[in-house]
Design an enzyme around this catalytic site. Structure first.
Site, PDB file in Angstrom:
ATOM      1  N   LYS A 123     -41.518 -13.974  26.118  1.00 25.89           N
ATOM      2  CA  LYS A 123     -40.488 -14.888  26.605  1.00 25.89           C
ATOM      3  C   LYS A 123     -39.575 -15.347  25.483  1.00 25.89           C
ATOM      4  CE  LYS A 123     -38.758 -17.589  29.722  1.00 25.89           C
ATOM      5  NZ  LYS A 123     -37.934 -16.810  30.652  1.00 25.89           N
ATOM      6  N   LYS A 182     -33.486  -6.913  35.229  1.00 30.88           N
ATOM      7  CA  LYS A 182     -34.595  -7.555  35.961  1.00 30.88           C
ATOM      8  C   LYS A 182     -35.550  -6.497  36.496  1.00 30.88           C
ATOM      9  CE  LYS A 182     -34.535 -10.739  34.859  1.00 30.88           C
ATOM     10  NZ  LYS A 182     -33.672 -11.334  33.931  1.00 30.88           N
ATOM     11  N   GLY A 194     -44.747 -15.202  13.811  1.00 31.09           N
ATOM     12  CA  GLY A 194     -43.616 -14.814  12.957  1.00 31.09           C
ATOM     13  C   GLY A 194     -43.937 -13.531  12.228  1.00 31.09           C
ATOM     14  N   GLU A 216     -27.496  -7.280  34.671  1.00 35.66           N
ATOM     15  CA  GLU A 216     -28.623  -8.205  34.808  1.00 35.66           C
ATOM     16  C   GLU A 216     -29.584  -7.745  35.906  1.00 35.66           C
ATOM     17  OE1 GLU A 216     -29.917 -10.385  33.072  1.00 35.66           O
ATOM     18  OE2 GLU A 216     -31.111 -11.631  34.404  1.00 35.66           O
ATOM     19  N   CYS A 276     -45.933 -14.857  20.293  1.00 31.39           N
ATOM     20  CA  CYS A 276     -47.168 -15.485  19.854  1.00 31.39           C
ATOM     21  C   CYS A 276     -47.119 -16.980  20.176  1.00 31.39           C
ATOM     22  CB  CYS A 276     -47.441 -15.325  18.360  1.00 31.39           C
ATOM     23  SG  CYS A 276     -47.738 -13.657  17.857  1.00 31.39           S
ATOM     24  N   GLU A 318     -37.601  -4.899  33.654  1.00 30.70           N
ATOM     25  CA  GLU A 318     -38.590  -5.813  33.089  1.00 30.70           C
ATOM     26  C   GLU A 318     -39.817  -5.950  33.979  1.00 30.70           C
ATOM     27  OE1 GLU A 318     -36.375  -9.328  30.652  1.00 30.70           O
ATOM     28  OE2 GLU A 318     -35.860  -9.236  32.761  1.00 30.70           O
TER      29      GLU A 318
HETATM   30  C1  G6P Z   1     -36.434 -12.270  25.611  1.00 28.76           C
HETATM   31  C2  G6P Z   1     -36.704 -12.725  27.013  1.00 28.76           C
HETATM   32  C3  G6P Z   1     -35.418 -12.636  27.835  1.00 28.76           C
HETATM   33  C4  G6P Z   1     -34.317 -13.427  27.176  1.00 28.76           C
HETATM   34  C5  G6P Z   1     -34.094 -13.006  25.720  1.00 28.76           C
HETATM   35  C6  G6P Z   1     -33.188 -13.977  24.992  1.00 28.76           C
HETATM   36  O1  G6P Z   1     -36.167 -10.904  25.591  1.00 28.76           O
HETATM   37  O2  G6P Z   1     -37.723 -11.943  27.605  1.00 28.76           O
HETATM   38  O3  G6P Z   1     -35.653 -13.146  29.133  1.00 28.76           O
HETATM   39  O4  G6P Z   1     -33.130 -13.276  27.889  1.00 28.76           O
HETATM   40  O5  G6P Z   1     -35.341 -12.989  25.018  1.00 28.76           O
HETATM   41  O6  G6P Z   1     -33.841 -15.211  24.923  1.00 28.76           O
HETATM   42  P1  G6P Z   1     -33.156 -16.620  24.836  1.00 28.76           P
HETATM   43  O7  G6P Z   1     -34.318 -17.577  24.842  1.00 28.76           O
HETATM   44  O8  G6P Z   1     -32.401 -16.652  23.541  1.00 28.76           O
HETATM   45  O9  G6P Z   1     -32.275 -16.779  25.997  1.00 28.76           O
END
Ligand code: G6P
Length: 612
Positions: free
Chosen positions: A607, A489, A101, A485, A2, A492
């Protein structure tokens, strides 16, 4: 998770809110809305879908107001729909609120309100909190600020809220606990947002609101108070970021731009820290706490998602270079276990956003148990950065594509710097090896650039494999986390099911999946385990699997066993994950594009995950 934005000042609020929402859309994008006060009338416009759809709906409408709030949603309570979109209106229609939240005790609060005759138009916890606030204001005949304060003492959960009051068009009330809130201070105006991106083009002076603070915001005045109604001095900081950093700069997608930025971001994160010529690494977080770090008994790495994969690479590097026991923990598991934490444990908290709720709570818990927290964080001033005792910023700049790319390689680079510096302090590395690894680090940006030159070839390869329904990614040693990873990718971005595995584990299950339809991506660059991985390639071939491999340039021998290859320059194996992940990022990106998907905003993802 959000995005929230709010404006108060002399200008028209709507265009500012709309642009702000577009900047924040990476945080959530299933519905969007705004609320304005026009001639004393509170007006809410919201709908399911992207911000662009809201904009289209509002085109040509008179939206005159110099105060307003806006929201882009990632659904938690209630499906994405017009009625669950924010802002929500209170029962009287006098208050509008946006929220990021989760209110965990919303069901109990809702029950109390239902018995008092409240009706609810949405399924959200937000509407419950809003009416709870309104109810307190009504019963106590108090100000909105006071009602918010009283209400928040009862609330369990995480929130940033911003309220608009039809009877007071000169003030916004905001509060935070657990989710991020930044206030931009302009000339006779204030902007509130989940991060600095909507603020940047208006002002560089910002205040990061802390947990349990309430902000009372007028055009000219900003008052911060704690929940005990005591005033607190706002701490103003200056944003060190350019507008260009949050725009696409000619690339089709943010993700592609961010992949191509990696030679620069890796360089930026070594700048002033690595002096390869002199053979010196200086990380201020390490220098200031050298004794604690060298005497550490164990390192526990805590992270989520892609950052957790960076942590796994960190495990290999720290064990090899520093001869220290390392554990890598999913924050969401760690926080609910009963981990044994000793005062000589050092926690490495890795996070791009610095706001991931699980990581935040996990490190709070470790901190309470006496552990020392070292943050490896990208977003300056974020919650995890502030909660850590010390740390190193990755300096990758804003990452807007939802799938993390440049933040990951920056995390790996910082971890390598950290491990090398610590190894030197602990005496677990020879001077010669240290010097040679410093030189290898310095060569990384050029080598990444070289991999990027293969972009068009990888795009072609993606066309070829876009219709596969499953992928397997296999790697060994330092590159096992890169297999994870690479698979993440692809999942996702393309919604193709993909699994990452240590290549040596293939025989214990995944091999049952191998047939002539399954692409198996091997990370098979030259290292000590190269021959072992060639055997794994043969095993897949023998079962007609379609082998795609990341190979070291010139490795024609291995290439002959593969259906397709992606070449990378030769590199010291310890640092190879930083290079090897790049073709896998490109492969995922181009497959997503070939399938016509929105790679910057993949379905269901967000994100910054500020709810647990
Ligand atoms: C979300 C994002 C990921 C990221 C993860 C951890 O799932 O889409 O790309 O790796 O959160 O986020 P952070 O900001 O703690 O690295």
């Amino acid at each position: 998770m959000c995005g929230i934005v709010a404006y108060i000042g002399p200008k028209q609020a709507y265009p500012i809110l709309l642009k702000g929402l577009k900047r924040l859309e990476y945080r959530g994008y299933d519905s969007a809305g705004i609320a304005l006060i026009d001639n004393g009338q509170l007006k809410v416009y919201k709908r399911k879908g992207r911000v662009a759809e809201l904009e289209e709906q509002l085109t040509g409408m008179p939206l005159s107001s110099t105060i307003g709030i806006g929201h882009t949603r990632w659904a938690t309570h209630g499906e994405p729909s017009d009625r669950n979109a924010h802002p929500h209106l209170s029962q009287s229609g006098k208050l509008a609120m946006i929220h990021n939240g989760i209110i965990e005790n919303y069901a109990q609060l809702k029950q109390e309100l239902l018995t008092q005759g409240y009706h609810f138009r949405s399924d959200t916890d937000t509407e419950v909190l809003l009416n709870f606030i309104e109810n307190i204001r009504h019963h106590n005949q108090c100000s909105l600020e006071e009602a918010v304060r009283i209400a928040l003492r009862r609330v369990v959960g995480a929130y940033v809220i911003v309220l608009l009051d039809a009877d007071n068009p000169h003030t916004l009330i905001a509060a935070r606990k657990g989710s991020p809130l930044v206030i931009g201070i302009g000339k006779g105006e204030h902007l509130l947002a989940s991060d600095a991106s909507p603020i940047l083009e208006h002002t560089k002076e910002v205040v990061y609101v802390n947990d349990y603070q309430i902000a009372i915001v007028g055009a000219d005045e900003l008052v911060l108070k704690n929940l005990g109604n005591e005033r607190q001095t706002p701490f103003i900081t200056r944003l060190d970021m350019d507008l260009a950093a949050i725009e696409k700069g000619g690339f089709e997608h943010f993700m592609l731009k961010e992949i191509f930025e990696q030679p620069t971001t890796v360089l930026d994160c070594m700048r002033g820290r690595l002096d390869a010529y002199q053979g010196r690494i200086t990380l201020s977080g390490v220098e200031q706490h050298l004794e604690i770090l060298t005497k550490a008994q164990r390192i526990i790495i805590i992270a989520c998602g892609t950052s957790w994969h960076a942590g796994l690479v960190g495990e290999y590097l720290l064990e090899t270079l520093c001869r220290l026991p390392v554990e890598v923990e999913y924050a969401s598991e760690f926080r609910y276990r009963h981990p044994v934490i000793n005062p000589r444990d050092v926690i490495l908290a890795i996070s791009q956003s610095g706001e991931t709720a699980d990581t935040l709570v996990a490190i709070e818990k470790a901190k309470e148990s006496g552990a020392f927290i070292y943050g490896i964080v990208n977003v300056v001033g974020s919650s995890i950065a502030r909660l850590s005792h010390t740390g190193t910023y990755t300096h990758a700049g804003p990452e807007i594509g939802v799938a993390s790319t440049k933040a990951f390689t920056a995390q790996l680079t910082v971890i390598a710097l950290f491990a090398l510096r610590l190894a030197l302090a602990r005496g677990t590395i020879s001077k010669e090896r240290f010097l040679s690894l410093c030189n290898d680090l310095a060569a990384l940006p050029d080598k990444i650039r070289h991999v990027l030159d293969h972009g068009p070839a990888i795009a072609k390869l993606a066309q070829h494999y876009q219709h596969a329904t499953n992928f397997l990614y296999l790697g060994r040693g330092y590159n096992f986390p890169i297999a994870l990873e690479g698979a993440l990718k692809l999942k996702e971005i393309s919604y193709i099911h993909a699994e990452g595995y240590p290549a040596g584990e293939m025989k214990h299950g995944p091999i049952a999946l191998v047939d002539e339809h399954l692409p198996v991506v091997f990370i098979a660059t030259k290292d000590a385990l190269h021959e072992k991985i060639i055997s794994n390639i043969q095993e897949v071939r023998a079962r007609k699997g379609r082998v795609i491999a990341v190979l070291t340039e010139g490795d024609h021998f291995t290439a002959q066993f593969c259906e397709a290859c992606m070449f990378v320059p030769e590199i010291e194996p310890l640092l190879s994950p930083i290079i090897n992940v790049v073709p896998l990022q490109l492969l995922a990106y181009y497959i997503g594009v070939a399938k016509g998907l929105d790679v910057d905003k993949p379905r269901n993802l967000a994100k910054s995950v500020t709810v647990e």
